[in-house]
Design an enzyme around this catalytic site. Sequence first.
Site, PDB file in Angstrom:
ATOM      1  N   LYS A 125       0.858  -1.193   0.000  1.00 49.25           N
ATOM      2  CA  LYS A 125       0.000   0.000   0.000  1.00 49.25           C
ATOM      3  C   LYS A 125       0.885   1.230   0.000  1.00 49.25           C
ATOM      4  O   LYS A 125       2.018   1.174   0.484  1.00 49.25           O
ATOM      5  CB  LYS A 125      -0.876   0.015   1.260  1.00 49.25           C
ATOM      6  N   ASP A 165      -7.091   4.352  -4.535  1.00 47.35           N
ATOM      7  CA  ASP A 165      -7.749   4.231  -3.226  1.00 47.35           C
ATOM      8  C   ASP A 165      -8.359   5.618  -2.981  1.00 47.35           C
ATOM      9  O   ASP A 165      -8.585   6.362  -3.958  1.00 47.35           O
ATOM     10  CB  ASP A 165      -6.731   3.820  -2.130  1.00 47.35           C
TER      11      ASP A 165
END
Length: 443
Positions: A125, A165
């Site tokens: 991430k 995201d």
Amino acid sequence: MSYTMNILEQTIKKNPNEPEFHQALTEILPSLQPYIDSNPKIERAGILERLVEPERTVMFRVPWVDDSGRVQVNKGYRVQFNSAIGPYKGGLRFHPSVCLSIIKFLGFEQIFKNSLTGMPIGGGKGGSDFDPKGKSDREVMAFCQSFMTELHRHIGVDTDVPAGDIGVGGREIGYMYGQYKRLANCFNGVVTGKGLAYGGSFVRTEATGYGLVYLINEMLHQHGNSIEDKTVVVSGSGNVAIYATQKVQQLGGRVVALSDSNGFIYDPEGIDLDAVKEIKEVRRGRLLEYKEQYPGAVYTEGRGIWNIKCDVALPCATQNELNESDARELVKNGCIAVGEGANMPSTLEAAEVFLKSGVWFVPGKAANAGGVATSALEMCQNSARIEWSFLEVDHKLQDIMVNIYNSISEAAEEAGQKGNYIAGANIAGFKKVANAMLQQGVV
Ligand code: NDP
Ligand code: 2IT
């Protein structure tokens, strides 16, 4: 003290001031104990000690010039958490709240989520504390180009494949991909969520929201129920919330509320999604504007969306947006199912309330895995240089979500915790990663 509790305690001590990471560890580690008890090799090989430590963390400066000619500097992150079952895979988040703790909690969750998809993808991430809100297109482009100028040396089709995201959608992915291609002199599938004109996959835009509803509907079916005619509250009004709403509506349910970071809108007649898409996707405006078109709808500033009576709740905004008292209110109002479109939107206490009250609760790492699963399908198409139709990808997504539901449900039952999809998702996701790590030796 048990192995999992010991690792939990040590990891929290070693990583102070990372509350979101601690929360994810607390949710996951203890639930793995029953599986580890019957597989003692895991402790002997120090699997958890290795799993909680990212393989690599990159932090960097992102300088860019704003429209008034001033130099701005943001922080950039990429946490490459685990590559036991495939290249690191996971989104990039651009939001002022982004810090190492948030990126680590997201990266840690991603390891289990990606494993649950059944696709060969590891966990990672990244992101930045950059706030795209109120910035011009040129400023967003300048930021994205600078971000990718550093990130490009750390990623690759077989190494690490980022995606979107919060705050990172088609526009940001386009600017980042353009800069990657220029620096690497290479046209490949190094990022997912790309536009259809340059290697993107059909259904990727819709995938997280659609997948969430496919999984919840499958769970309802297996309990002799369905989403049809249900009243649904969805929080957020971004990518995940919009396409979850669309799928609920297509399947005959009624979404009566949506929110953004300022407040929430309640439309008892059912939300007009075209109006929301125009406000959010085209004008990049505020949900408050919905009232201009629908004076019958009620807009409330601030929190409170979970006080609205519903059968099904789908939190699709951000972490910790649903707390213990929200959970109690939902239960009191007769909510039967909760599916997390966002990552860790329910606090630990809220999740506990759902479990104890017999609400069917599916955690984010299972419920929102349709997004990353479709990203993996995008990677397949890019490697093979082919393009599947919308229907083909949509069918694959449906199959994947049904498989995820079955595997978390079975894993919960095997662990003697039937219906506890938190434990089920954690164990089912962990198994494959732990086995891969065992087979690859101490690395
Ligand atoms: P978007 O940026 O498209 O939308 C985010 C939405 O959540 C917006 O409505 C935003 O409101 C609201 N929001 C964001 N931060 C906050 C906050 N701190 N407080 C209140 N509201 C907030 O993001 P996505 O829809 O892509 O992501 C939503 C969630 O889903 C995240 O948890 C993400 O990690 C998760 N997720 C996303 C996937 C994807 O494919 N995109 C895949 C799997 C999970 P506002 O507009 O006012 O900022
Ligand atoms: O949280 C997530 O799974 C995502 N933001 C999507 C990641 C991806 O690589 O598609």
